[in-house]
Design an enzyme around this catalytic site. Structure first.
Site, PDB file in Angstrom:
ATOM      1  N   CYS A   1     -11.992   0.789 -12.710  1.00  0.00           N
ATOM      2  CA  CYS A   1     -12.855   0.362 -13.721  1.00  0.00           C
ATOM      3  C   CYS A   1     -12.637  -1.316 -14.072  1.00  0.00           C
ATOM      4  O   CYS A   1     -11.743  -1.283 -13.805  1.00  0.00           O
ATOM      5  CB  CYS A   1     -13.147   0.763 -15.063  1.00  0.00           C
ATOM      6  SG  CYS A   1     -13.055   2.384 -14.197  1.00  0.00           S
TER       7      CYS A   1
ATOM      8  N   ARG B   1     -14.652  -3.350  -8.960  1.00  0.00           N
ATOM      9  CA  ARG B   1     -13.204  -2.148  -9.073  1.00  0.00           C
ATOM     10  C   ARG B   1     -14.178  -0.843  -9.500  1.00  0.00           C
ATOM     11  O   ARG B   1     -13.640   0.051  -9.263  1.00  0.00           O
ATOM     12  CB  ARG B   1     -13.131  -2.997 -10.177  1.00  0.00           C
ATOM     13  CG  ARG B   1     -11.968  -4.105 -10.063  1.00  0.00           C
ATOM     14  CD  ARG B   1     -11.394  -4.391 -11.557  1.00  0.00           C
ATOM     15  NE  ARG B   1     -10.426  -4.063 -12.113  1.00  0.00           N
ATOM     16  CZ  ARG B   1      -9.034  -3.752 -11.634  1.00  0.00           C
ATOM     17  NH1 ARG B   1      -8.631  -4.703 -10.891  1.00  0.00           N
ATOM     18  NH2 ARG B   1      -8.140  -2.666 -12.234  1.00  0.00           N
TER      19      ARG B   1
ATOM     20  N   TRP C   1     -15.584   3.783 -12.721  1.00  0.00           N
ATOM     21  CA  TRP C   1     -15.739   4.072 -12.234  1.00  0.00           C
ATOM     22  C   TRP C   1     -15.209   5.522 -12.318  1.00  0.00           C
ATOM     23  O   TRP C   1     -14.428   5.584 -12.904  1.00  0.00           O
ATOM     24  CB  TRP C   1     -15.028   3.351 -10.745  1.00  0.00           C
ATOM     25  CG  TRP C   1     -15.015   4.308  -9.550  1.00  0.00           C
ATOM     26  CD1 TRP C   1     -15.287   4.027  -8.100  1.00  0.00           C
ATOM     27  CD2 TRP C   1     -14.124   5.523  -9.489  1.00  0.00           C
ATOM     28  NE1 TRP C   1     -15.430   5.719  -7.734  1.00  0.00           N
ATOM     29  CE2 TRP C   1     -14.441   6.060  -7.936  1.00  0.00           C
ATOM     30  CE3 TRP C   1     -12.873   6.147  -9.778  1.00  0.00           C
ATOM     31  CZ2 TRP C   1     -12.718   6.769  -7.036  1.00  0.00           C
ATOM     32  CZ3 TRP C   1     -12.744   7.601  -9.431  1.00  0.00           C
ATOM     33  CH2 TRP C   1     -12.440   7.635  -8.389  1.00  0.00           C
TER      34      TRP C   1
ATOM     35  N   ASN D   1      -9.359   2.137 -19.289  1.00  0.00           N
ATOM     36  CA  ASN D   1      -9.610   2.318 -17.587  1.00  0.00           C
ATOM     37  C   ASN D   1      -8.102   2.905 -17.645  1.00  0.00           C
ATOM     38  O   ASN D   1      -7.282   3.151 -18.488  1.00  0.00           O
ATOM     39  CB  ASN D   1      -9.013   1.032 -17.358  1.00  0.00           C
ATOM     40  CG  ASN D   1      -9.843  -0.207 -16.716  1.00  0.00           C
ATOM     41  OD1 ASN D   1     -11.144   0.874 -16.700  1.00  0.00           O
ATOM     42  ND2 ASN D   1      -9.901  -1.071 -16.141  1.00  0.00           N
ATOM     43  N   GLY D   2      -7.713   3.900 -17.320  1.00  0.00           N
ATOM     44  CA  GLY D   2      -6.958   4.786 -17.010  1.00  0.00           C
ATOM     45  C   GLY D   2      -7.646   5.778 -17.281  1.00  0.00           C
ATOM     46  O   GLY D   2      -8.430   6.697 -17.157  1.00  0.00           O
TER      47      GLY D   2
ATOM     48  N   GLU E   1      -7.937   1.578  11.744  1.00  0.00           N
ATOM     49  CA  GLU E   1      -8.157   1.095  11.098  1.00  0.00           C
ATOM     50  C   GLU E   1      -9.889   0.279  11.239  1.00  0.00           C
ATOM     51  O   GLU E   1      -9.806   1.060  10.550  1.00  0.00           O
ATOM     52  CB  GLU E   1      -7.230  -0.422  10.635  1.00  0.00           C
ATOM     53  CG  GLU E   1      -8.093  -1.493   9.896  1.00  0.00           C
ATOM     54  CD  GLU E   1      -7.981  -1.355   8.345  1.00  0.00           C
ATOM     55  OE1 GLU E   1      -7.278  -0.267   8.098  1.00  0.00           O
ATOM     56  OE2 GLU E   1      -8.558  -1.917   7.754  1.00  0.00           O
TER      57      GLU E   1
ATOM     58  N   LYS F   1     -12.998   1.537   8.113  1.00  0.00           N
ATOM     59  CA  LYS F   1     -13.763   0.420   8.720  1.00  0.00           C
ATOM     60  C   LYS F   1     -15.214   0.650   8.122  1.00  0.00           C
ATOM     61  O   LYS F   1     -16.226   0.477   7.130  1.00  0.00           O
ATOM     62  CB  LYS F   1     -13.569  -0.955   9.290  1.00  0.00           C
ATOM     63  CG  LYS F   1     -12.562  -1.596   9.150  1.00  0.00           C
ATOM     64  CD  LYS F   1     -12.304  -2.157   7.051  1.00  0.00           C
ATOM     65  CE  LYS F   1     -11.725  -2.273   6.305  1.00  0.00           C
ATOM     66  NZ  LYS F   1      -9.902  -1.655   5.949  1.00  0.00           N
TER      67      LYS F   1
ATOM     68  N   GLU G   1     -16.454   3.795   5.904  1.00  0.00           N
ATOM     69  CA  GLU G   1     -15.995   3.480   4.231  1.00  0.00           C
ATOM     70  C   GLU G   1     -17.254   2.573   4.018  1.00  0.00           C
ATOM     71  O   GLU G   1     -17.458   2.999   2.797  1.00  0.00           O
ATOM     72  CB  GLU G   1     -14.971   2.932   3.910  1.00  0.00           C
ATOM     73  CG  GLU G   1     -14.692   1.567   4.823  1.00  0.00           C
ATOM     74  CD  GLU G   1     -13.257   1.408   3.918  1.00  0.00           C
ATOM     75  OE1 GLU G   1     -12.580   1.404   2.214  1.00  0.00           O
ATOM     76  OE2 GLU G   1     -12.370  -0.146   4.704  1.00  0.00           O
TER      77      GLU G   1
ATOM     78  N   HIS H   1      -6.417  16.892  23.562  1.00  0.00           N
ATOM     79  CA  HIS H   1      -5.727  17.834  22.770  1.00  0.00           C
ATOM     80  C   HIS H   1      -6.892  18.218  22.154  1.00  0.00           C
ATOM     81  O   HIS H   1      -6.362  18.598  20.798  1.00  0.00           O
ATOM     82  CB  HIS H   1      -4.311  17.214  22.291  1.00  0.00           C
ATOM     83  CG  HIS H   1      -3.145  17.051  23.186  1.00  0.00           C
ATOM     84  ND1 HIS H   1      -3.072  18.196  23.960  1.00  0.00           N
ATOM     85  CD2 HIS H   1      -3.580  15.762  24.191  1.00  0.00           C
ATOM     86  CE1 HIS H   1      -1.683  17.513  25.049  1.00  0.00           C
ATOM     87  NE2 HIS H   1      -2.073  15.900  24.907  1.00  0.00           N
TER      88      HIS H   1
ATOM     89  N   LYS I   1     -12.561  -1.074  -5.494  1.00  0.00           N
ATOM     90  CA  LYS I   1     -11.132  -1.656  -4.887  1.00  0.00           C
ATOM     91  C   LYS I   1     -10.169  -1.250  -5.291  1.00  0.00           C
ATOM     92  O   LYS I   1      -8.966  -1.459  -4.588  1.00  0.00           O
ATOM     93  CB  LYS I   1     -11.577  -3.078  -5.397  1.00  0.00           C
ATOM     94  CG  LYS I   1     -10.753  -4.093  -4.678  1.00  0.00           C
ATOM     95  CD  LYS I   1     -10.636  -4.297  -2.951  1.00  0.00           C
ATOM     96  CE  LYS I   1     -10.120  -4.842  -2.724  1.00  0.00           C
ATOM     97  NZ  LYS I   1     -10.007  -4.758  -0.925  1.00  0.00           N
TER      98      LYS I   1
HETATM   99  C1  F6R Z   1      -9.600   0.159   2.989  1.00  0.00           C
HETATM  100  C2  F6R Z   1      -9.288  -0.245   1.342  1.00  0.00           C
HETATM  101  C3  F6R Z   1      -8.438   1.040   1.170  1.00  0.00           C
HETATM  102  C4  F6R Z   1      -6.448   0.248   0.113  1.00  0.00           C
HETATM  103  C5  F6R Z   1      -5.927   1.927  -0.462  1.00  0.00           C
HETATM  104  C6  F6R Z   1      -4.580   0.768  -0.711  1.00  0.00           C
HETATM  105  O1  F6R Z   1     -10.721  -1.285   2.914  1.00  0.00           O
HETATM  106  O2  F6R Z   1      -9.550  -0.580   1.021  1.00  0.00           O
HETATM  107  O3  F6R Z   1      -8.027   1.915   2.053  1.00  0.00           O
HETATM  108  O4  F6R Z   1      -6.219   0.115   1.626  1.00  0.00           O
HETATM  109  O5  F6R Z   1      -6.799   2.417  -1.518  1.00  0.00           O
HETATM  110  O6  F6R Z   1      -5.108  -0.374  -1.325  1.00  0.00           O
HETATM  111  P1  F6R Z   1      -4.376  -0.780  -2.234  1.00  0.00           P
HETATM  112  O7  F6R Z   1      -3.796  -2.247  -0.701  1.00  0.00           O
HETATM  113  O8  F6R Z   1      -4.724  -2.121  -3.158  1.00  0.00           O
HETATM  114  O9  F6R Z   1      -2.806  -0.508  -2.276  1.00  0.00           O
END
Ligand code: F6R
Length: 611
Positions: free
Chosen positions: A2, A27, A73, A99-100, A484, A488, A491, A507, A606
């Site tokens: 959050c 966030r 969040w 937060n938390g 990756e 992308k 998500e 497989h 984020k």
């Molecule tokens: C995907 C993405 C997440 C972060 C993951 C780790 O696009 O952004 O998968 O990579 O939550 O976050 P960090 O790098 O901040 O530890």
């Protein structure tokens, strides 16, 4: 996950809070709220975006110079108006943003209920507000003591800011496991969960440490540990520019961040990789380099996209430095009883520096006596502070929830580390080193070239925007790129996508292939090229639609593929840095065409500060 923002000073608090919440919306974004003190505490909160909150406030009088704001969040309780923050205690004395997670909230709630306390929401935060009020009303001499005593009964993580209506000239803030930054102005203070809402008002900041409790009036800040020991606040200068946290003319942060990659990789290089020199300078690793060179094994811990960068790191360290590597999901590593030997080095990778599982895995590795290094983007965040040494990526603020430039900068740092170790171990000759550095320095302009050809990718996206599934394949360095690319796509566009090592397709996943299945193959020229050509043929034979990322001038795959995205030739050790770019753009365009909220995909946040 959050976002927190708070203000105390002479200005009107509301515009600062609303502006700050908009900056923090990346966030968490299921609900938002503010509380302003002006003779009494007023709370406005709403399910939805900050814009919904603004509309809800309308022209109501929310003047006042002290306020707190939150964008949520959801963890405890569904996203709705009642569960949104701020939360006020039963008798209205304490208003709190948090937060938390308070892990023992259920037990505390039952106890408070048995004392006659009633609750409006399902949140752990309201329990904390009521616990503080209960202790205060039982005779704590002031609000600060009530907060301290309440926090001593809490198990879990928090970054919080509190207004007490009996002491309305101050804010009380506390941190344990969830970041808080205080911006120091002229007779005013700003608080936030990261520096983005603060930077436009002041660049002088204080990062709270775990256990810190701050009591802040407009002209004074008192900082103490959780054991009530006074602390001298350490003021640091932020080196973020306001332009870095704006969209800069792009439609979305994600697009801006994709296009920023030539610059962000250059910033990651700057002062570290020099062609005229025979060394890469990684100042943050200077003291630990002997141990790194001698490492018998490297363990990389990370989550999500950072974990994918870690997988590229595995290939890099094994290829260039001949050190065995294991790449671990932080969330799995921390709940096992991992074997860590004294000659092992642990590397934690994180954009935000706040990912709860990665932080917990670091703690575990430290307890087991490992040397723990960090590769992190956010300066002053928890991971660089918890690790023994490390390297910042210098990608600049990444606001789009889907990580793009952080990934390529993480891979850049891993490549710099692997080359440095390989060179020190005399595994890389002078001429190979010069060639590597020359090629490394060309990466930003090669990315620029790919970006200039984005129209081809956009046109292909138009054809695949309505797919429901897709498969991403790659081998060697390009396998993590396939993972990756798939991440992308899923998500931000909500299309189901799976990444696989190309040979594994036989497989199981091959059963999925038919004329409706787009198969994205990352197939640039390297030692596995012939093998992946065979994999492409296998897809073709089953009428799959082939979208291939190939090296410029490729004719073999071009003949088989339905679409090709060309990238310039490079040394295979850097191929991930180039081949991921078309996949980032492909996902971006598809998501935009599907009308998805690219910068704030549903259910995501984020920085994942809960386990
Ligand atoms: C995907 C993405 C997440 C972060 C993951 C780790 O696009 O952004 O998968 O990579 O939550 O976050 P960090 O790098 O901040 O530890």
């Amino acid at each position: 996950m959050c976002g927190i923002v708070a203000y105390i000073g002479e200005r009107q608090a509301l515009p600062i809070l609303i502006n700050g919440l908009k900056r923090l919306e990346y966030r968490g974004y299921d609900s938002a709220g503010v509380s302003i003190w002006n003779k009494k505490t007023k709370v406005y909160k709403r399910k939805g975006k900050v814009a919904d909150l603004e509309a809800f406030i309308g022209n109501d009088d929310l003047t006042g110079n002290i306020g707190i704001g939150h964008t949520r969040w959801a963890t405890h309780g569904e996203p709705n108006d009642v569960n949104a923050h701020p939360h006020m205690s039963m008798n209205g004395k304490f208003t709190i943003i948090h937060n938390g997670i308070i892990e023992n909230y259920s037990r505390l709630r039952d106890k408070l209920t048995s004392f006659g306390v009633t609750f409006k929401s399902e949140t752990d935060t309201e329990v904390l507000a009521n616990l503080i009020e209960y202790i205060y009303e039982k005779g704590a001499v002031d609000a600060e003591l009530a907060v301290r005593l309440a926090l001593s009964k809490v198990i879990g993580a928090y970054g919080l800011v509190i207004i007490c209506s009996d002491e309305p000239d101050k804010l009380i803030a506390a941190r344990k496991g969830s970041p808080l930054v205080i911006g120091v102005g002229n007779e005013e203070y700003f608080l936030a969960s990261d520096a983005t809402p603060i930077v436009e008002y002041t660049k002088s900041v204080i990062y709270l440490n775990d256990g810190d409790v701050a009591v802040i009036t407009k002209d004074q800040l008192t900082l103490k540990t959780d054991h009530n020991k006074s602390q001298t606040p350490i003021i640091q200068e932020l080196n973020i520019d306001i332009g870095e946290i704006d969209k800069g003319g792009y439609e979305h942060f994600m697009l801006k961040e994709i296009f920023e990659q030539p610059r962000s990789i250059n910033d990651t290089f700057r002062g570290r990789v020099k062609t005229e020199n025979d060394k890469i300078h990684l100042g943050g690793l200077y003291e630990v380099m002997p141990k790194l060179i001698e490492a018998k094994r490297i363990l990389i811990i990370a989550c999500g996209t950072s974990w994918h960068a870690g997988l590229v790191g595995e290939y890099l360290f094994e290829d260039l430095a001949r050190i065995p590597v294991e790449v671990e999901y932080a969330s799995e590593f921390r709940y096992r009883n991992p074997i860590i030997n004294k000659d092992d080095v642990v590397i934690a990778i994180s954009q935000s520096g706040e990912t709860a599982d990665t932080l917990a895995a670091i703690q575990l590795a430290k307890e087991k006596g490992a040397l723990v290094l960090g590769i992190c983007n956010v300066v002053g965040s928890s991971i660089p502070r918890e690790t023994h040494a490390g390297v910042y990526t210098h990608a600049g603020p990444e606001i789009g929830v889907a990580s793009t430039k952080a990934f390529t900068c993480q891979v850049t740092v891993l490549a710099m580390m692997a080359i440095t170790i390989g060179r020190s171990k005399e595994l890389i000759s002078d001429s190979s080193y010069q060639n590597l550095i020359k090629e490394f320095n060309l990466i930003p302009e090669k990315i620029e070239e790919i970006l200039q050809n984005s129209l081809i990718i956009k046109e292909a996206a138009e054809l695949y925007k309505d797919s429901t599934n897709s498969l991403y394949l790659g081998r060697g360095y390009l396998f993590p790129v396939a993972l990756e690319g798939a991440l992308k796509l899923k998500e931000i566009s909500y299309i189901h996508a799976e990444g696989y090592p190309a040979a594994e397709m036989k497989h199981g996943p091959i059963a999925l292939i038919d004329e409706k299945m787009p198969v994205v193959v990352v197939a640039t020229k390297d030692s596995s090229y012939e093998k992946i050509v065979s994999n492409v043929q296998e897809v073709k034979a089953r009428n799959g639609k082939i979208i291939a990322v190939v090296t410029k001038g490729d004719t073999v795959i071009r003949k088989m593929a339905d679409h090709v995205f060309e990238i310039p030739e490079t040394n295979p050790v850097f191929s991930a840095l180039l081949s991921v770019i078309p996949l980032q753009l492909f996902s971006y365009y598809i998501a935009v065409m599907r009308g998805c909220n690219v910068d704030q995909p549903r259910n995501l946040a984020k920085s994942v500060t809960v386990e």
